[in-house]
Design a protein around this motif. Structure first.
Motif, mmCIF file in Angstrom:
data_model
loop_
_atom_site.group_PDB
_atom_site.id
_atom_site.type_symbol
_atom_site.label_atom_id
_atom_site.label_comp_id
_atom_site.label_asym_id
_atom_site.label_seq_id
_atom_site.Cartn_x
_atom_site.Cartn_y
_atom_site.Cartn_z
ATOM 1 N N PRO A 96 44.388 44.687 50.886
ATOM 2 C CA PRO A 96 43.511 45.204 49.831
ATOM 3 C C PRO A 96 42.704 46.404 50.314
ATOM 4 O O PRO A 96 42.731 46.759 51.496
ATOM 5 C CB PRO A 96 42.602 44.012 49.539
ATOM 6 C CG PRO A 96 42.528 43.295 50.847
ATOM 7 C CD PRO A 96 43.886 43.454 51.475
ATOM 8 N N VAL A 124 36.128 42.454 51.016
ATOM 9 C CA VAL A 124 36.554 43.195 49.827
ATOM 10 C C VAL A 124 35.388 43.211 48.846
ATOM 11 O O VAL A 124 34.465 42.401 48.933
ATOM 12 C CB VAL A 124 37.794 42.553 49.161
ATOM 13 C CG1 VAL A 124 38.973 42.528 50.124
ATOM 14 C CG2 VAL A 124 37.491 41.140 48.661
ATOM 15 N N THR A 128 37.434 43.860 43.620
ATOM 16 C CA THR A 128 38.738 43.524 44.207
ATOM 17 C C THR A 128 38.953 42.018 44.212
ATOM 18 O O THR A 128 40.038 41.526 43.904
ATOM 19 C CB THR A 128 38.842 44.081 45.636
ATOM 20 O OG1 THR A 128 38.725 45.502 45.601
ATOM 21 C CG2 THR A 128 40.175 43.711 46.273
ATOM 22 N N GLU A 131 39.862 40.821 40.780
ATOM 23 C CA GLU A 131 41.232 41.207 40.444
ATOM 24 C C GLU A 131 42.245 40.305 41.146
ATOM 25 O O GLU A 131 43.213 39.851 40.534
ATOM 26 C CB GLU A 131 41.464 42.672 40.843
ATOM 27 C CG GLU A 131 42.861 43.198 40.553
ATOM 28 C CD GLU A 131 43.191 43.235 39.070
ATOM 29 O OE1 GLU A 131 44.393 43.123 38.737
ATOM 30 O OE2 GLU A 131 42.265 43.355 38.247
#
Length: 267
Positions: A96, A124, A128, A131
């Motif tokens: 990521p 993150v 993120t 998601e």
């Protein structure tokens, strides 16, 4: 040690020369004082050893509790893991976008102790995280299972703090009306299931248990009251383990402090 560290040279492998070691001065109090300091350090060392022995004995007893639960249950059947779960998936397959801070990103090394260790250097953003967990939320009562490298280690998600993890870890969502999550953790960590993992693990450099093989693992399932009794006993043992671990940490701090004070002339 601190002085030696400051004198070390070299980028890849810092080292101290023999001449530096030989010329280093070591504080040397009178013999009676040495004996007094050694006696204090020995006493704390004995306490640390006793605490470690207690932790080891408790850990062995926890592993035996599962076998005892199977032996004492009125009923027992073998059910494929896939039939006891609503979903078995894994972590993100792509690296990521990292953030300087935020939601912890965990690796297999964060699970190998059988507990989830949230200490990491990778993070993150909240966006993120949202998601990556949009299709499958990570919830309390889910299980993580290491599937690559140090495979075969289960860990229970016990609090609601957010985290995300790499694809080498499987996420298992138990059907709560069929199996208690903590009992399933015990089953996945048992010798019976470990043998199954060893049989199907593939690869040379990094052994891998695929999600398909994981779903086929035969889980020894016992009646609900026996599951609850097992979980209650394990929770009590783990609380005692946590107490011993906290005491050991304090003893380790005390030993380090005594060493520092002894060799700096403050004891």
């Amino acid at each position: 040690v601190a002085a030696m560290t400051r004198l070390a040279t070299g980028a890849s492998y810092p080292a101290v020369s023999d001449a530096t070691v030989k010329s280093s001065e070591i504080p040397l109090p009178p013999l009676l004082e040495q004996r007094r300091i050694a006696s204090m350090l020995d006493a704390v060392s004995r306490l640390r050893a006793q605490r470690r022995a207690a932790i080891g004995a408790l850990e062995q007893s926890v592993s035996r509790l599962f076998e005892e639960a199977l032996a004492s249950s009125r009923t027992r059947e073998s059910i494929p893991l896939g039939a006891l779960t609503s979903k078995i998936t894994d972590g993100t397959h792509q690296a990521p976008v990292w953030a300087p801070k935020g939601v912890p990103f965990l690796f297999v090394s964060n699970v190998v102790s059988g507990k989830i260790n949230y200490k990491t250097t990778k993070f993150v953003s909240e966006e993120t995280y949202s998601e990556l967990t949009k299709s499958t939320a990570i919830e309390v009562g889910d299980l993580l299972y290491t599937a690559v490298g140090s495979y075969g280690v289960p860990a229970l998600v016990q609090d609601g703090r957010p985290f995300i993890f790499q694809r080498h870890i499987a996420l298992i969502k138990p059907l709560r009306d069929r199996v208690h999550p903590a009992f399933l953790r015990g089953a996945l960590g048992s010798t019976y299931v470990r043998r199954q993992a060893d049989r199907v693990a593939r690869g040379v450099a990094q052994k891998t248990v695929t999600l398909g093989d994981l779903a086929k693992f035969e889980i020894p399932l016992i009646d609900e009251s026996s599951q609850v009794r097992y979980v209650t006993r394990v929770q009590a043992a783990e609380e005692l383990l946590a107490l011993h671990a906290a005491h050991l940490a304090k003893l380790d701090e005390l030993f380090a402090s005594l060493q520092h004070r002894a060799f700096s002339g403050q004891l």
